[in-house]
Scaffold this active site. Structure first.
Site, PDB file in Angstrom:
ATOM      1  N   MET A  32      38.526  35.405  -2.395  1.00  0.00           N
ATOM      2  CA  MET A  32      38.890  36.720  -2.931  1.00  0.00           C
ATOM      3  C   MET A  32      40.285  36.622  -2.997  1.00  0.00           C
ATOM      4  SD  MET A  32      35.620  39.025  -1.618  1.00  0.00           S
ATOM      5  CE  MET A  32      36.210  39.435   0.222  1.00  0.00           C
ATOM      6  N   GLY A  33      41.312  35.855  -2.758  1.00  0.00           N
ATOM      7  CA  GLY A  33      42.679  35.912  -2.859  1.00  0.00           C
ATOM      8  C   GLY A  33      43.292  36.436  -1.778  1.00  0.00           C
ATOM      9  N   GLN A  55      29.568  42.395  -3.616  1.00  0.00           N
ATOM     10  CA  GLN A  55      29.358  42.104  -2.020  1.00  0.00           C
ATOM     11  C   GLN A  55      29.846  43.060  -1.294  1.00  0.00           C
ATOM     12  OE1 GLN A  55      31.415  38.427  -2.738  1.00  0.00           O
ATOM     13  NE2 GLN A  55      32.482  38.631  -0.706  1.00  0.00           N
ATOM     14  N   LYS A 108      42.444  33.444  11.300  1.00  0.00           N
ATOM     15  CA  LYS A 108      43.213  33.942   9.927  1.00  0.00           C
ATOM     16  C   LYS A 108      42.398  34.331   9.040  1.00  0.00           C
ATOM     17  CE  LYS A 108      47.214  30.750   9.911  1.00  0.00           C
ATOM     18  NZ  LYS A 108      48.371  31.380   9.652  1.00  0.00           N
ATOM     19  N   SER A 155      42.468  37.553   5.521  1.00  0.00           N
ATOM     20  CA  SER A 155      43.036  38.471   4.511  1.00  0.00           C
ATOM     21  C   SER A 155      43.197  39.740   5.115  1.00  0.00           C
ATOM     22  CB  SER A 155      42.522  38.395   3.124  1.00  0.00           C
ATOM     23  OG  SER A 155      42.531  37.027   2.841  1.00  0.00           O
ATOM     24  N   HIS A 210      46.023  32.513   2.357  1.00  0.00           N
ATOM     25  CA  HIS A 210      46.572  32.205   3.611  1.00  0.00           C
ATOM     26  C   HIS A 210      46.386  30.553   4.154  1.00  0.00           C
ATOM     27  CE1 HIS A 210      42.704  32.771   5.652  1.00  0.00           C
ATOM     28  NE2 HIS A 210      42.585  33.828   5.079  1.00  0.00           N
ATOM     29  N   HIS A 255      42.391  29.292   3.550  1.00  0.00           N
ATOM     30  CA  HIS A 255      42.221  29.069   2.419  1.00  0.00           C
ATOM     31  C   HIS A 255      42.884  27.725   1.792  1.00  0.00           C
ATOM     32  CE1 HIS A 255      42.217  33.673   2.126  1.00  0.00           C
ATOM     33  NE2 HIS A 255      41.156  33.237   1.499  1.00  0.00           N
ATOM     34  N   LYS A 286      34.686  29.840   9.135  1.00  0.00           N
ATOM     35  CA  LYS A 286      35.048  31.432   9.392  1.00  0.00           C
ATOM     36  C   LYS A 286      33.860  32.009   9.244  1.00  0.00           C
ATOM     37  CE  LYS A 286      37.612  34.986   9.926  1.00  0.00           C
ATOM     38  NZ  LYS A 286      37.633  35.674   8.810  1.00  0.00           N
ATOM     39  N   ASP A 287      33.372  31.784   7.917  1.00  0.00           N
ATOM     40  CA  ASP A 287      32.316  32.750   7.443  1.00  0.00           C
ATOM     41  C   ASP A 287      31.235  31.782   7.519  1.00  0.00           C
ATOM     42  OD1 ASP A 287      33.695  35.193   5.982  1.00  0.00           O
ATOM     43  OD2 ASP A 287      34.967  33.421   5.444  1.00  0.00           O
TER      44      ASP A 287
END
Ligand code: AMP
Length: 282
Positions: A32-33, A63, A186, A188, A36, A39, A151-152
């Site tokens: 999703m941009g 989402q 980390k 966003s 960091h 990503h 992370k997810d």
């Protein structure tokens, strides 16, 4: 050669077809941009394992629930393109929402079971949006491999299940959680935190590290691990628990049995910001 910035589905499809015709493999990193180092670790791995790499940067509206942070989600396309280029990616795909969802868009990918607990409970429409967009991205970029962060963790389990259940022809690569020097995973969304909240947010990684330590030192009672983690989080006045849970890693069903691989996952509000973290005990 500078990186390709594609805004339309057709641009991506025709470039990927050209690569494939030359026998080149393609890796996809959906994001999703506001990129960091988390990503970036996925992009690095994709660059190492594929001839060409596409990074999608798309804040996927379907989402997000109406009360969530779709509007305020941080965006910086210029910085994202620079990071992708410096890391060796070949293309950034940054569509407008209308490019992905025409007015009469009515087809969704939905899932039962794996999406029932954890984030699926607190965000009932979230994974339907994730599965739908990821399926679309797979059809657009036709990757040989796609990269997702642990992370997810529930998202990773959901995507693996979707690929298996729907016989999709690609490999899903899971990548470890990248943390700040002080332990905070980390994200966003960390940019939402005030200085005081940033300090309070450390309670998430503290709880994760303590849970992991207990399991590694032989604790067999899952409930004790959960209780210890909860009490660490409750000691922080700015923190409010959404969930602290232990689930089987493959089915995402609640368990307290540590003899099989488990995912221990937490979601905690720090002020208004909802943060997640987890560890997997094999
Ligand atoms: P997002 O932009 O937050 O949707 O994340 C895009 C991808 O990057 C997902 O597969 C995430 O799991 C992954 N990711 C985000 N943060 C991290 C992190 N700290 N470590 C590893 N992967 C991450």
């Amino acid at each position: 050669m500078s990186i390709i910035l594609a805004k339309t589905v057709n641009e991506v499809k025709s470039q990927v077809k050209e690569w494939k015709a030359r026998g080149l493999s393609v890796g996809l990193v959906p994001t999703m941009g506001y990129l960091h180092e988390g990503h970036q670790s996925l992009i690095k791995r994709a660059v190492a394992e594929n001839d060409r790499v596409v990074v999608s940067v798309f804040v996927n509206p379907i989402q997000f629930a109406p009360n969530e942070d779709l509007e305020s989600y941080p965006r910086d396309l210029k910085a994202d393109c620079a990071l992708c280029e410096a890391t060796g990616a070949d293309m950034v795909f940054n569509p407008e929402p209308e490019e992905m969802y025409a007015d009469n868009f009515t087809t969704f990918v939905d899932m039962t079971g794996v999406t029932k607990e954890l984030c699926g409970k607190s965000r009932p429409t979230h994974f339907r949006g994730v599965c739908t967009v990821v399926n679309k991205l797979f059809n657009i970029a036709m990757p040989d491999r796609a990269y997702f962060g642990q992370k997810d963790a529930q998202q990773l389990a959901v995507i693996r299940r979707m690929v298996r259940d729907l016989n999709m022809n690609l490999e899903i690569v899971g990548c470890p959680i990248i943390r700040e020097a002080d332990g905070l995973a980390k994200s966003s969304r960390n940019t939402y935190l005030s200085a005081e909240e940033r300090k309070a947010a450390l309670v998430l990684s503290k709880a994760i590290f303590e849970g992991e330590r207990m399991v590694q030192s032989g604790e067999k009672d899952g409930e004790k691990v959960i209780e210890a983690m909860k009490s660490i989080i409750k000691s922080e006045p700015l923190a409010k628990i959404d969930y602290v849970e232990m689930v089987e890693w493959d089915t995402i069903e609640i368990t307290r049995n540590l003899s099989k691989p488990v995912l221990v996952a937490i979601a905690v509000y720090i002020g208004k910001t909802r943060l997640i973290d987890n560890f997997i005990a094999q």
